[in-house]
Design an enzyme around this catalytic site. Structure first.
Site, PDB file in Angstrom:
ATOM      1  N   ASP A 259      94.630  74.200 -46.544  1.00  0.00           N
ATOM      2  CA  ASP A 259      93.625  75.079 -45.957  1.00  0.00           C
ATOM      3  C   ASP A 259      93.409  74.741 -44.485  1.00  0.00           C
ATOM      4  OD1 ASP A 259      91.439  73.153 -45.619  1.00  0.00           O
ATOM      5  OD2 ASP A 259      91.171  73.233 -47.779  1.00  0.00           O
ATOM      6  N   ARG A 260      92.690  75.600 -43.819  1.00  0.00           N
ATOM      7  CA  ARG A 260      92.555  75.519 -42.362  1.00  0.00           C
ATOM      8  C   ARG A 260      92.105  74.144 -41.883  1.00  0.00           C
ATOM      9  NH1 ARG A 260      91.892  79.101 -38.133  1.00  0.00           N
ATOM     10  NH2 ARG A 260      90.586  78.389 -36.420  1.00  0.00           N
TER      11      ARG A 260
END
Length: 233
Positions: free
Chosen positions: A102-103
């Site tokens: 994820d980011r």
């Protein structure tokens, strides 16, 4: 395969753009002699702007993903493909991430255009260990190691329990977690299930492969030896 199609498939440009590259003299052999689109030459001897061609289909790379980058080709903001040569996102077959981070998660991210290799890595049967370094918002309770290893922990909205996972306590709010599957946001959801919040997350290893020699934002092409290491943790 004709040279124009070969070079276009590697993402250097559309076929029309590659034809112009030939006309501009940007495509040569290893000795610097200008090549023409209808020449017959070994791919290993081809140079584009003086550099050897990228590897053919079957490319696999390791990227040290920084936090703040998204595993996408289309989202706004900083993308992992911004860290790679622009032509990599235009390869045919496409260069895809092997799973996602994820980011806000940093660490080892694998990419490949080899569908067979991708499925071999992510297959539930492979159960390749993935190692995460975790920073937490609150102190560990003390029962997380046993709970995560039990094979009984259920995540919200899931219908099957998680596979056993190994938790090593490194400090009051620091831990190392080894997973053998890859569910959506799994690490964050596991700690949420015990009333904690992940503030920092870094993946340090997949299988037997780590980030050795890669600073944040750097990447390298994986060799056959690297792939052997990946599957022999």
């Amino acid at each position: 395969m004709k040279l124009v199609k070969l070079i276009a498939n590697l993402g250097y440009g559309s076929r029309k753009q590659v034809q112009w590259m030939f006309r501009e003299g940007r495509i040569t052999d290893a000795d610097g002699e200008v090549l023409y689109a209808d020449d017959q030459v070994d791919r290993d001897a081809i140079r584009v702007d003086g550099e050897p061609l990228d590897p053919p289909a079957g490319l696999a790379i390791a990227l040290h993903k920084p936090a703040g980058y998204t595993c996408s080709t289309k989202d706004t903001g900083r993308l992992i493909y911004d860290l790679l040569p622009p032509r990599f996102r235009d390869r045919d077959p496409v260069l895809s991430t092997v799973g996602r981070l994820d980011r806000e998660t940093s660490g080892l991210l694998l990419l490949t255009d080899d569908g067979g290799l991708l499925h071999r890595i992510i297959s539930p049967k492979a159960r390749l260990p993935k190692v995460y370094e975790v920073e937490l918002a609150q102190d560990l309770r003390g029962d997380e190691t046993g709970l995560f290893a039990s094979g009984t922990l259920m995540l919200e909205s899931e219908k099957t329990p998680l596979l056993p996972a190994e938790l090593e306590v490194l400090g009051a709010r620091r831990a190392r977690l080894v997973l053998h599957e890859g569910r959506y946001h799994q690490v964050r959801r596991m700690f949420a299930a015990v009333g904690n919040h992940v503030q920092g997350l870094h993946r340090s290893r997949v299988g037997g492969l780590g980030l050795e020699g890669l600073d944040e934002g750097q990447w390298r092409i994986l060799t056959e030896a690297d792939l052997d290491t990946l599957f022999t943790p």
